[in-house]
Write a protein that holds these residues in place. Sequence first.
Motif, short mmCIF file in Angstrom:
data_model
loop_
_atom_site.label_atom_id
_atom_site.label_comp_id
_atom_site.label_asym_id
_atom_site.label_seq_id
_atom_site.Cartn_x
_atom_site.Cartn_y
_atom_site.Cartn_z
N LEU A 1 0.83 -1.21 0.00
CA LEU A 1 0.00 0.00 0.00
C LEU A 1 0.86 1.25 0.00
O LEU A 1 0.56 2.23 -0.70
N THR B 1 -9.84 2.00 -1.73
CA THR B 1 -8.94 2.98 -2.33
C THR B 1 -8.08 2.41 -3.45
O THR B 1 -7.48 3.16 -4.21
N VAL B 2 -8.01 1.08 -3.56
CA VAL B 2 -7.13 0.43 -4.53
C VAL B 2 -7.93 -0.53 -5.39
O VAL B 2 -8.84 -1.21 -4.90
N ASN C 1 0.71 4.32 -2.72
CA ASN C 1 0.45 5.69 -2.28
C ASN C 1 1.59 6.64 -2.59
O ASN C 1 1.35 7.81 -2.88
N SER D 1 -6.39 -1.65 2.41
CA SER D 1 -6.56 -0.74 1.27
C SER D 1 -8.03 -0.37 1.05
O SER D 1 -8.31 0.65 0.42
#
Length: 93
Positions: A14, A68-69, A18, A65
């Motif tokens: 992650l 968001t992913v 990011n 995650s």
Amino acid sequence: MSATDAQAAAAWMLQQINESRAHELYQSDAVDHIAKNFDDGLTYTNDNGNPAIHKTVLKAFKEISGDTVVWNNGWKGWSLRSPHDPAGKRRAD
């Protein structure tokens, strides 16, 4: 392989997404880094003979995650969700 190791590998994944300029992480890069820097049990060779990430790492990654992913099957990697990705789906094609 411990749950702590799996969580650490997932956190690394992650972080890479990011912090990278493109906000993405190729599966091949992830499996290579995890194999070299974390517990040996976190990667394996799948039935097709390809290196893969253990399910415990992927489960931990999914948990941290959230939405968001997304997984991009075309180029075999993860990226930050964008407005054009399907809502409520973790996979973008």
